[in-house]
Write a protein that holds these residues in place. Structure first.
Motif: not given
Ligand SMILES: C[S@@+](CC[C@H](N)C(=O)[O-])C[C@H]1O[C@@H](n2cnc3c(N)ncnc32)[C@H](O)[C@@H]1O
Length: 347
Positions: A10-12, A28, A31, A51, A90
């Motif tokens: 969510i962009g912390g 990116n 979810d 992905d 990842l």
């Protein structure tokens, strides 16, 4: 400066970069719900949903790479001398971006157990790979409670930059006070640093790595000169009824054992008896919150607030993590909890 945010959630990191005047040019996440929140807050143009594996080639040039990457076990198939194989994980995607785009800096965030997982070999792999890409790598364990948030959240922050002078950016002189004279001297003598493959079972709370070698020490944890913010100071005044527990639950809570103790700054009032499923704690609000997690289950958190029992609201979650109250407004309340729990506190 231009930033790329991988595993953006969510962009912390985005909020922090915006505040510092660093422009995010690409972000990116896989979810759909997190991506919806991201686009709602920051616009559609820089965010790609899907992905990461499929997008490495299209990531633009940037100065700063940020990533709160999911912690996956590395394979021990290629293990030699305690250095594991990061292929297919990842983390490897992060390395690919670093190799391809060579950002000046990176900031990575992860859970504390990364330092001791698999007898330290997991973190050793990360340090070995990152420090072999021409970066001076520094890590430090940080706790949200020392940054004005009412939460006991310990996270490992790893930074990298192209400055090859062994130098600390995450510690002040005072923070290094706990180190022995030998450890302090060692910092500036790269020739005496240990090979990463000779690491011990767990890494300390701070250290530096360069070209496959490292030095580390147990630095001062932030002093309590700034007392943590108390949970009760960020509570909503009149939360919706749906956050309060039903009569049944309250009856069961009455059978709990009193604890009345602070543990890591968290006030624990009661523990429920009666088997594992019922063994949940009931927290008070005179201390800080335990680490918010990505579980959406309300059973894990029961708070006694005044004379009432309830869970924390989605807005309280936002405040505990340092996000604006309405950051996740575009999705249901229930879906907000795991996204806040997974996020990096922008503060
Ligand atoms: C620990 S969270 C990071 C949260 C983020 N720092 C924030 O502030 O919200 C890890 C994120 O990685 C994302 N993720 C997991 N696998 C992924 C993949 N293969 N490609 C892209 N994103 C992925 C998850 O959806 C999750 O949002």
């Amino acid at each position: 400066m231009k930033a790329v945010e991988l595993f953006a959630g969510i962009g912390g990191f985005r909020i922090a970069c915006d505040e510092l005047g660093i422009k995010t040019v690409w972000a990116n996440d896989l979810d759909p719900k997190a991506s919806e929140v991201y686009r709602q807050n920051f616009g559609e143009s820089e965010h790609i949903e899907g992905d990461i594996e499929a997008f490495i080639e299209q990531i633009p040039a940037h100065d700063l790479l940020t990533a709160g990457f999911p912690c996956q076990p590395f394979s021990s198939a290629g293990k030699k001398l305690g250095i594991e194989d990061a292929r297919g994980t990842l983390f490897e995607n992060i390395v690919q971006v670093i190799q391809k785009r060579k950002p000046k800096y990176f900031v990575l965030e992860n859970v504390k157990r990364l330092l001791s997982m698999d007898k330290g070999s997991h973190f050793a792999t990360i340090l070995d790979i990152l420090s072999s890409q021409g970066y001076l790598v520094e890590w430090r364990l940080l706790n949200a409670k020392n940054f004005g948030l009412p939460q006991n959240r310990e996270r490992i922050v790893i930074i990298g930059h192209k400055d090859h002078k062994p130098k600390t950016y995450l510690c002040s002189e005072d923070d290094l006070e706990n180190l022995s004279d030998r450890e302090r001297t060692l910092i500036s003598h790269f020739d005496h640093w240990k090979k990463i493959e000779d690491h011990g079972a767990s890494f300390k709370n701070w250290g530096l790595a360069l070209n496959g070698k490292f030095c580390q020490g147990r630095v001062t944890t932030f002093s309590d000169s700034m007392p943590p913010v108390k949970l009760k100071s960020i509570l909503e005044r009149k939360p919706d009824e749906s956050f309060f527990f039903t009569k049944d639950t309250i009856e069961r809570i009455k059978n709990s054992e009193e604890v009345n103790r602070f543990f890591n700054g968290v006030e624990i009032l009661y523990n429920q008896k009666g088997g594992a499923r019922m063994g949940y704690s009931i927290f008070g609000t005179a201390g800080i919150a335990p680490t918010l997690t990505c579980t959406a289950s309300r059973h894990y958190e029961r708070y006694k607030i005044g004379n009432e029992f309830r869970r924390l609201t989605n807005i309280e979650y936002a405040r505990i993590q340092g996000f604006p109250d309405d950051h996740c407004d575009c999705i249901t309340r229930y879906n907000q909890y795991p996204l806040y729990g997974n996020a990096v506190p922008p503060t």
